[in-house]
Scaffold this active site. Structure first.
Site, PDB file in Angstrom:
ATOM      1  N   THR A 138       0.821  -1.207   0.000  1.00 11.25           N
ATOM      2  CA  THR A 138       0.000   0.000   0.000  1.00 11.25           C
ATOM      3  C   THR A 138       0.862   1.267   0.000  1.00 11.25           C
ATOM      4  OG1 THR A 138      -1.714  -1.150   1.237  1.00 11.25           O
ATOM      5  CG2 THR A 138      -1.825   1.248   1.210  1.00 11.25           C
ATOM      6  N   GLY A 168      -9.810  -4.801  -0.432  1.00  4.19           N
ATOM      7  CA  GLY A 168      -9.286  -4.346   0.846  1.00  4.19           C
ATOM      8  C   GLY A 168      -9.719  -2.932   1.162  1.00  4.19           C
ATOM      9  N   THR A 189      -1.965   2.118   6.263  1.00  3.92           N
ATOM     10  CA  THR A 189      -1.435   0.919   5.621  1.00  3.92           C
ATOM     11  C   THR A 189      -1.438  -0.208   6.635  1.00  3.92           C
ATOM     12  OG1 THR A 189       0.431  -0.006   4.369  1.00  3.92           O
ATOM     13  CG2 THR A 189       0.977   1.424   6.222  1.00  3.92           C
ATOM     14  N   GLY A 190      -1.426  -1.437   6.140  1.00  6.24           N
ATOM     15  CA  GLY A 190      -1.431  -2.584   7.044  1.00  6.24           C
ATOM     16  C   GLY A 190      -2.503  -3.578   6.685  1.00  6.24           C
ATOM     17  N   ASP A 191      -3.043  -4.249   7.668  1.00 11.11           N
ATOM     18  CA  ASP A 191      -4.045  -5.290   7.456  1.00 11.11           C
ATOM     19  C   ASP A 191      -5.396  -4.642   7.177  1.00 11.11           C
ATOM     20  OD1 ASP A 191      -5.760  -7.426   7.463  1.00 11.11           O
ATOM     21  OD2 ASP A 191      -4.874  -8.390   9.209  1.00 11.11           O
TER      22      ASP A 191
END
Length: 280
Positions: A138, A168, A189-191
């Site tokens: 991302t 997502g 950003t991330g999960d």
């Protein structure tokens, strides 16, 4: 409060440009799938283009050789192989899949490729942290122009080995990015599958609207997620309309870059978990 987004768009490289075209030339917010691809190409973007690379093909091949592990499936059998999968406690043989049956009856052979096991896969099990620093890409950015207008954007290929059809947080307003000229902006950003449930960037901007400093707003948004999902991995940056910025993260050490008119070069800010560092 203008926005454009695309999701599940294949065969077009410039996703962020396609999203901008949605914003500038339609009254819609989000276009998806093959129709998003057709829209982007009709508006002048290059395509259809094969976006596979030698590196991605090698990664996918090795994943297949490892029996499609790890992946993003859960509560399914058979485990440890490449499917096709079915829910636990539902017999695999003699069971008529209602979705497949409907497609066969209404679409004939047109959509059969979508139902082949090779295309119905992609990743996770309960012992696998679904998104980490090595398997997603991302990019989120926020900009204040000389007139004080704020723009934000996010672009991503999504999580590696995602299940086809997965969307997502990238195109979801308020999740991966959010901005308001009156307040400031946020990027994340991330999960994304976890973070999008909390709309962290909307939360950051609204917290700043209520008077929080960027550092506190970023920490608050991350803390809200961490309380519910203590194992999640993610980060946000916050920037108010004056250009004061900060970051907060959980589960990793996060870095973001900053530059303004008075700086000769980009400065990289490192944020450690549960810490935030502002910089004017």
């Amino acid at each position: 409060m203008e926005i454009g987004a695309v999701a599940a768009m294949r065969y077009v490289k410039d996703g962020i440009k396609a999203a901008k075209l949605v914003m500038e030339y339609t009254d819609h917010t989000l276009l998806v799938g093959e129709k998003a691809t057709a829209f982007a190409i009709s508006m002048g973007l290059a395509g259809p283009t094969n976006l596979s690379s030698p590196e991605s093909i090698e990664k996918w091949t090795n994943w297949r050789l490892n029996h499609c592990q790890p992946n993003f499936w859960k509560n399914v059998v058979p485990a440890g192989i490449c499917g096709p999968y079915h829910p636990v406690n539902i017999p695999p043989f003699g069971f008529k899949d209602p979705v497949k049956g409907t497609v066969e009856e209404t679409q004939g052979a047109t959509c059969q490729g979508w139902l082949q096991s090779d295309n119905v896969l992609e990743p996770t099990n309960s012992h696998f942290k679904s998104v980490n620093r090595h398997n997603h890409d991302t990019i989120s950015m926020a900009v204040i122009d000389k007139m004080g207008h704020i723009a934000v954007g996010t672009s991503t290929n999504g999580a590696t080995f995602k299940i086809p059809g997965r969307v997502g947080d990238g195109p979801i307003p308020g999740s991966s990015a959010y901005g308001d000229d009156e307040v400031g902006a946020c990027g994340a950003t991330g999960d994304g599958d976890i973070m999008m449930r909390f709309l962290p960037c909307y939360q950051v901007v609204e917290s700043m609207r209520q008077g929080m400093e960027p550092r506190d707003a970023a920490m608050d948004a991350i803390s809200r997620i961490a309380r519910k999902y203590p194992d999640f991995i993610g980060a946000v940056f916050a920037m108010n309309k004056k250009g004061v910025h900060a970051g907060a993260c959980h589960g990793w050490t996060f870095q973001y870059s900053v530059r303004n008119f008075s700086m000769q070069d980009v400065e990289v800010i490192t944020v450690t978990p549960y810490m935030a560092r502002p910089q004017k």
